[in-house]
Write an enzyme that holds these catalytic residues in place. Structure first.
Site, PDB file in Angstrom:
ATOM      1  N   THR A   1       0.995  -1.248   0.031  1.00 21.95           N
ATOM      2  CA  THR A   1       0.062   0.047   0.057  1.00 21.95           C
ATOM      3  C   THR A   1       0.899   1.402   0.038  1.00 21.95           C
ATOM      4  O   THR A   1       2.146   1.162   0.491  1.00 21.95           O
ATOM      5  CB  THR A   1      -0.913  -0.021   1.330  1.00 21.95           C
ATOM      6  OG1 THR A   1      -1.517   1.310   1.459  1.00 21.95           O
ATOM      7  CG2 THR A   1      -0.106  -0.148   2.475  1.00 21.95           C
ATOM      8  N   ASP A   2       0.287   2.303  -0.439  1.00 25.94           N
ATOM      9  CA  ASP A   2       1.002   3.740  -0.461  1.00 25.94           C
ATOM     10  C   ASP A   2       1.033   4.032   1.052  1.00 25.94           C
ATOM     11  O   ASP A   2       1.784   4.956   1.253  1.00 25.94           O
ATOM     12  CB  ASP A   2       0.052   4.807  -1.452  1.00 25.94           C
ATOM     13  CG  ASP A   2      -1.079   5.120  -1.084  1.00 25.94           C
ATOM     14  OD1 ASP A   2      -1.524   4.293  -0.046  1.00 25.94           O
ATOM     15  OD2 ASP A   2      -1.661   5.896  -1.394  1.00 25.94           O
ATOM     16  N   GLU A   3       0.220   3.549   2.067  1.00 26.24           N
ATOM     17  CA  GLU A   3       0.341   4.065   3.340  1.00 26.24           C
ATOM     18  C   GLU A   3       1.523   3.949   3.949  1.00 26.24           C
ATOM     19  O   GLU A   3       1.798   4.451   5.159  1.00 26.24           O
ATOM     20  CB  GLU A   3      -0.894   3.405   4.087  1.00 26.24           C
ATOM     21  CG  GLU A   3      -2.171   3.587   3.529  1.00 26.24           C
ATOM     22  CD  GLU A   3      -3.456   3.432   4.373  1.00 26.24           C
ATOM     23  OE1 GLU A   3      -3.234   3.407   5.506  1.00 26.24           O
ATOM     24  OE2 GLU A   3      -4.584   3.678   3.896  1.00 26.24           O
TER      25      GLU A   3
ATOM     26  N   TYR B   1      -1.592  -0.549  10.859  1.00 27.69           N
ATOM     27  CA  TYR B   1      -1.865  -1.018   9.754  1.00 27.69           C
ATOM     28  C   TYR B   1      -0.812  -0.670   9.019  1.00 27.69           C
ATOM     29  O   TYR B   1      -0.001  -1.750   8.335  1.00 27.69           O
ATOM     30  CB  TYR B   1      -3.159  -0.552   8.883  1.00 27.69           C
ATOM     31  CG  TYR B   1      -3.194  -0.905   7.569  1.00 27.69           C
ATOM     32  CD1 TYR B   1      -3.311  -2.345   7.181  1.00 27.69           C
ATOM     33  CD2 TYR B   1      -3.121  -0.046   6.680  1.00 27.69           C
ATOM     34  CE1 TYR B   1      -3.441  -2.650   5.658  1.00 27.69           C
ATOM     35  CE2 TYR B   1      -3.035  -0.334   5.240  1.00 27.69           C
ATOM     36  CZ  TYR B   1      -3.259  -1.675   4.811  1.00 27.69           C
ATOM     37  OH  TYR B   1      -3.300  -1.865   3.621  1.00 27.69           O
TER      38      TYR B   1
ATOM     39  N   LYS C   1       2.390  -3.263   7.200  1.00 25.82           N
ATOM     40  CA  LYS C   1       2.483  -3.371   5.849  1.00 25.82           C
ATOM     41  C   LYS C   1       3.798  -3.088   5.565  1.00 25.82           C
ATOM     42  O   LYS C   1       4.496  -3.653   4.714  1.00 25.82           O
ATOM     43  CB  LYS C   1       1.508  -2.683   5.200  1.00 25.82           C
ATOM     44  CG  LYS C   1       0.211  -3.267   5.312  1.00 25.82           C
ATOM     45  CD  LYS C   1      -0.307  -4.318   4.667  1.00 25.82           C
ATOM     46  CE  LYS C   1      -0.103  -4.604   3.159  1.00 25.82           C
ATOM     47  NZ  LYS C   1      -0.624  -5.905   2.348  1.00 25.82           N
TER      48      LYS C   1
HETATM   49  P1  NAD Z   1      -9.780  -7.470   2.546  1.00 25.16           P
HETATM   50  O1  NAD Z   1      -9.814  -6.968   4.056  1.00 25.16           O
HETATM   51  O2  NAD Z   1     -11.055  -7.196   1.812  1.00 25.16           O
HETATM   52  O3  NAD Z   1      -9.258  -9.004   2.341  1.00 25.16           O
HETATM   53  C1  NAD Z   1      -8.427  -9.533   2.893  1.00 25.16           C
HETATM   54  C2  NAD Z   1      -8.385 -11.164   2.700  1.00 25.16           C
HETATM   55  O4  NAD Z   1      -7.692 -11.770   3.577  1.00 25.16           O
HETATM   56  C3  NAD Z   1      -9.883 -11.691   3.422  1.00 25.16           C
HETATM   57  O5  NAD Z   1     -10.351 -12.455   2.377  1.00 25.16           O
HETATM   58  C4  NAD Z   1      -9.522 -12.388   4.576  1.00 25.16           C
HETATM   59  O6  NAD Z   1     -10.115 -13.619   4.788  1.00 25.16           O
HETATM   60  C5  NAD Z   1      -8.035 -12.892   4.132  1.00 25.16           C
HETATM   61  N1  NAD Z   1      -7.114 -12.961   5.330  1.00 25.16           N
HETATM   62  C6  NAD Z   1      -6.762 -11.990   6.338  1.00 25.16           C
HETATM   63  N2  NAD Z   1      -6.242 -12.866   7.308  1.00 25.16           N
HETATM   64  C7  NAD Z   1      -5.578 -14.002   6.764  1.00 25.16           C
HETATM   65  C8  NAD Z   1      -4.899 -15.026   7.242  1.00 25.16           C
HETATM   66  N3  NAD Z   1      -4.171 -14.856   8.536  1.00 25.16           N
HETATM   67  N4  NAD Z   1      -4.792 -16.211   6.467  1.00 25.16           N
HETATM   68  C9  NAD Z   1      -5.239 -16.341   5.239  1.00 25.16           C
HETATM   69  N5  NAD Z   1      -6.229 -15.128   4.776  1.00 25.16           N
HETATM   70  C10 NAD Z   1      -6.223 -14.280   5.494  1.00 25.16           C
HETATM   71  O7  NAD Z   1      -8.516  -6.858   1.797  1.00 25.16           O
HETATM   72  P2  NAD Z   1      -8.339  -6.055   0.262  1.00 25.16           P
HETATM   73  O8  NAD Z   1      -8.736  -4.667   0.325  1.00 25.16           O
HETATM   74  O9  NAD Z   1      -8.733  -6.829  -0.959  1.00 25.16           O
HETATM   75  O10 NAD Z   1      -6.594  -5.770   0.442  1.00 25.16           O
HETATM   76  C11 NAD Z   1      -6.014  -6.930  -0.380  1.00 25.16           C
HETATM   77  C12 NAD Z   1      -4.540  -6.466   0.011  1.00 25.16           C
HETATM   78  O11 NAD Z   1      -4.361  -5.057  -0.769  1.00 25.16           O
HETATM   79  C13 NAD Z   1      -3.883  -6.180   1.496  1.00 25.16           C
HETATM   80  O12 NAD Z   1      -2.588  -6.718   1.458  1.00 25.16           O
HETATM   81  C14 NAD Z   1      -4.092  -4.727   1.589  1.00 25.16           C
HETATM   82  O13 NAD Z   1      -3.011  -4.261   2.482  1.00 25.16           O
HETATM   83  C15 NAD Z   1      -3.773  -4.223   0.207  1.00 25.16           C
HETATM   84  N6  NAD Z   1      -4.282  -2.933  -0.156  1.00 25.16           N
HETATM   85  C16 NAD Z   1      -5.507  -2.562  -0.309  1.00 25.16           C
HETATM   86  C17 NAD Z   1      -5.854  -1.310  -0.583  1.00 25.16           C
HETATM   87  C18 NAD Z   1      -7.520  -0.920  -0.458  1.00 25.16           C
HETATM   88  O14 NAD Z   1      -7.851  -0.087  -0.844  1.00 25.16           O
HETATM   89  N7  NAD Z   1      -8.451  -2.011  -0.103  1.00 25.16           N
HETATM   90  C19 NAD Z   1      -5.084  -0.603  -1.002  1.00 25.16           C
HETATM   91  C20 NAD Z   1      -3.946  -0.695  -0.887  1.00 25.16           C
HETATM   92  C21 NAD Z   1      -3.077  -1.938  -0.822  1.00 25.16           C
HETATM   93  O1  TDX Z   2     -16.603   6.539   7.778  1.00 27.52           O
HETATM   94  C1  TDX Z   2     -15.739   6.930   7.264  1.00 27.52           C
HETATM   95  N1  TDX Z   2     -15.509   8.205   7.241  1.00 27.52           N
HETATM   96  C2  TDX Z   2     -14.361   8.949   6.510  1.00 27.52           C
HETATM   97  O2  TDX Z   2     -14.274   9.987   6.565  1.00 27.52           O
HETATM   98  C3  TDX Z   2     -14.522   6.147   6.875  1.00 27.52           C
HETATM   99  C4  TDX Z   2     -14.604   4.691   6.830  1.00 27.52           C
HETATM  100  C5  TDX Z   2     -13.348   6.641   6.468  1.00 27.52           C
HETATM  101  N2  TDX Z   2     -13.489   8.061   6.325  1.00 27.52           N
HETATM  102  C6  TDX Z   2     -12.212   8.610   5.758  1.00 27.52           C
HETATM  103  C7  TDX Z   2     -10.902   8.192   6.337  1.00 27.52           C
HETATM  104  C8  TDX Z   2      -9.748   8.440   5.036  1.00 27.52           C
HETATM  105  O3  TDX Z   2      -9.525   9.335   4.880  1.00 27.52           O
HETATM  106  O4  TDX Z   2     -12.137   8.122   4.240  1.00 27.52           O
HETATM  107  C9  TDX Z   2     -10.736   7.934   3.898  1.00 27.52           C
HETATM  108  C10 TDX Z   2     -10.712   6.483   3.560  1.00 27.52           C
HETATM  109  O5  TDX Z   2     -11.086   5.657   4.607  1.00 27.52           O
HETATM  110  P1  TDX Z   2     -10.798   4.022   4.283  1.00 27.52           P
HETATM  111  O6  TDX Z   2     -11.951   3.491   3.470  1.00 27.52           O
HETATM  112  O7  TDX Z   2     -10.896   3.463   5.733  1.00 27.52           O
HETATM  113  O8  TDX Z   2      -9.397   3.745   3.688  1.00 27.52           O
HETATM  114  P2  TDX Z   2      -7.855   4.367   3.874  1.00 27.52           P
HETATM  115  O9  TDX Z   2      -7.790   4.422   5.464  1.00 27.52           O
HETATM  116  O10 TDX Z   2      -7.404   5.366   3.235  1.00 27.52           O
HETATM  117  O11 TDX Z   2      -7.090   2.742   3.726  1.00 27.52           O
HETATM  118  C11 TDX Z   2      -7.350   2.043   2.516  1.00 27.52           C
HETATM  119  O12 TDX Z   2      -6.402   2.429   1.407  1.00 27.52           O
HETATM  120  C12 TDX Z   2      -5.255   2.079   1.703  1.00 27.52           C
HETATM  121  C13 TDX Z   2      -7.585   0.575   2.785  1.00 27.52           C
HETATM  122  O13 TDX Z   2      -8.533   0.284   3.908  1.00 27.52           O
HETATM  123  C14 TDX Z   2      -6.112   0.074   3.154  1.00 27.52           C
HETATM  124  O14 TDX Z   2      -6.179  -1.290   3.223  1.00 27.52           O
HETATM  125  C15 TDX Z   2      -5.057   0.532   1.840  1.00 27.52           C
HETATM  126  O15 TDX Z   2      -3.866  -0.093   2.280  1.00 27.52           O
END
Ligand code: NAD
Ligand code: TDX
Length: 338
Positions: free
Chosen positions: A124-126, A151, A155
């Site tokens: 992630t960019d985080e 988090y 990562k």
């Molecule tokens: P998600 O939370 O929707 O899914 C995570 C999945 O991992 C789930 O199916 C869960 O059951 C599985 N999991 C969790 N713990 C586990 C374990 N111990 N063993 C096996 N499986 C396990 O997540 P996502 O949004 O699909 O994100 C996927 C990846 O991308 C993550 O690594 C996250 O850090 C990264 N990422 C997500 C975002 C975003 O915006 N969603 C952005 C940047 C990076």
């Molecule tokens: O109810 C809300 N109100 C609000 O203002 C929620 C849930 C979030 N927010 C804000 C917080 C953030 O600035 O919205 C923005 C996005 O929040 P999230 O959806 O929680 O995402 P973020 O924290 O940016 O992280 C996501 O992007 C990077 C993913 O959850 C991570 O897994 C990924 O690495």
């Protein structure tokens, strides 16, 4: 090619499995997933009869279960599994250490043991922390790591382990650090689907702080095509930053756009207590563009419209997850407002 996908029952993993099997129908995928609260097996129910798809339930921290996966030859591991929600990491950081750090380490060890298998890590960019105007205006591959939340710290640690296995043991690794994904099949705990489903339910949409924080939104299939480009043509040992837009979007503007697209009223906006250590993100994705020819296809408006349409027609997919997510937020808000 036989691919081990971890976390394939989550949002991005399930989208990626569909994306890959559509474009590479001769490949096979094993999806290894613990099925935590974040998973929804429904997302992959159409693949149950596909001989190129296999599901194995298990935990990436379980060395024996992970080892067993390699009784078949695996050519490539794509590691999505993680605890992914920042607010939950503030509530229970240890779970993030276990899954994101120890889990990644367990997979790396297995990849090394079973013949230095190609390992693509989804990050992630985080990990870069927050934009600091005039100091760090945009994240790129050379930005120093400076994570803010448990988090992002977990990562960042996982990324360091992945790189260390590349350098120390010659494991053929690549990493993508992407910005915020959105699209269908995303758990409604996350901002965009939470806002859409609250609006569908006629509820208020809670914006943290003043809504001035900003993100760089990436439509999920654009992320999948970037992962594909890196897997097929990326240089081993390299990191690629992936972003969705050339501009960032403030949360308040994004919510207003969603409200407009859904024909709802801005009276539904409510400002609530801010998230601690609330970051801002913007990604420079020149490297993946210049080296691999990748670029996103969706605009924010086209991606949001597709996402809204999907949530409006798939309530049976999201309703239970929403009930669970809102119960989590009630507990979190009670703690934040103390
Ligand atoms: P998600 O939370 O929707 O899914 C995570 C999945 O991992 C789930 O199916 C869960 O059951 C599985 N999991 C969790 N713990 C586990 C374990 N111990 N063993 C096996 N499986 C396990 O997540 P996502 O949004 O699909 O994100 C996927 C990846 O991308 C993550 O690594 C996250 O850090 C990264 N990422 C997500 C975002 C975003 O915006 N969603 C952005 C940047 C990076
Ligand atoms: O109810 C809300 N109100 C609000 O203002 C929620 C849930 C979030 N927010 C804000 C917080 C953030 O600035 O919205 C923005 C996005 O929040 P999230 O959806 O929680 O995402 P973020 O924290 O940016 O992280 C996501 O992007 C990077 C993913 O959850 C991570 O897994 C990924 O690495």
């Amino acid at each position: 090619m036989k691919i081990l996908v971890t976390g394939g029952s989550g949002f991005i993993g399930s989208t990626f499995i569909h994306y890959w099997l559509t474009r590479h129908p001769d490949d096979s995928i094993i999806n290894f997933d613990k099925l935590t609260y974040a998973a929804n097996p429904e997302s992959l129910s159409d693949l149950t009869a596909n001989p190129h798809y296999q599901f194995v339930q298990g935990d990436i921290c379980d060395e024996i279960a992970v080892d067993k996966l390699f009784s078949d030859t695996i050519d490539l591991i794509i590691h999505f599994a993680a605890e992914s929600h920042v607010d939950r990491s503030i509530d229970d950081p240890m779970l993030f250490v276990k899954t994101n750090v120890l889990g990644t380490y367990t997979l790396l060890s297995a990849a090394k043991k079973h013949g230095n298998i190609r390992f693509h890590h989804i990050s992630t960019d985080e990990v870069f922390g927050t934009i600091i105007p005039g100091v760090v205006d945009v994240f790129s591959e050379s930005t120093p790591y400076n994570p803010s939340s448990p988090y992002s710290a977990s990562k960042a640690s996982a990324d360091h382990f992945v790189r260390s296995f590349g350098k120390t043991y010659g494991l053929p690794i690549t990493i993508t650090n992407c910005s915020n994904n959105y699209g269908p099949f995303m758990n409604p705990e996350k901002m965009i689907p939470r806002m859409i489903t609250n609006l569908i339910d006629g509820k208020k949409v809670p914006i943290y702080g003043a809504g001035e924080n900003y993100r760089d939104w990436l439509y999920v299939t654009d992320h999948c095509s970037a992962i594909e480009a890196v897997i097929l043509n990326g240089k081993l040992g390299q990191t690629y930053c992936v972003g969705g837009l050339k501009e960032t979007s403030r949360n308040i503007d994004l919510v207003k756009q969603i409200i407009k697209l859904m024909n709802k009223s801005e009276d539904q906006i409510e400002f609530v207590a801010d998230r601690p250590a609330h970051d801002n993100y913007a990604v420079n994705w020149d490297k993946v563009h210049n080296e691999l020819g990748w670029e996103p296809k969706e605009t924010l408006t086209s991606g949001l419209q597709k996402t809204i349409d999907w949530y409006q027609t798939h309530e049976s997919w999201w309703r239970a997850a929403k009930t669970e997510a809102e119960a989590f937020y009630q507990r979190l808000n009670a703690a934040r407002n103390k």
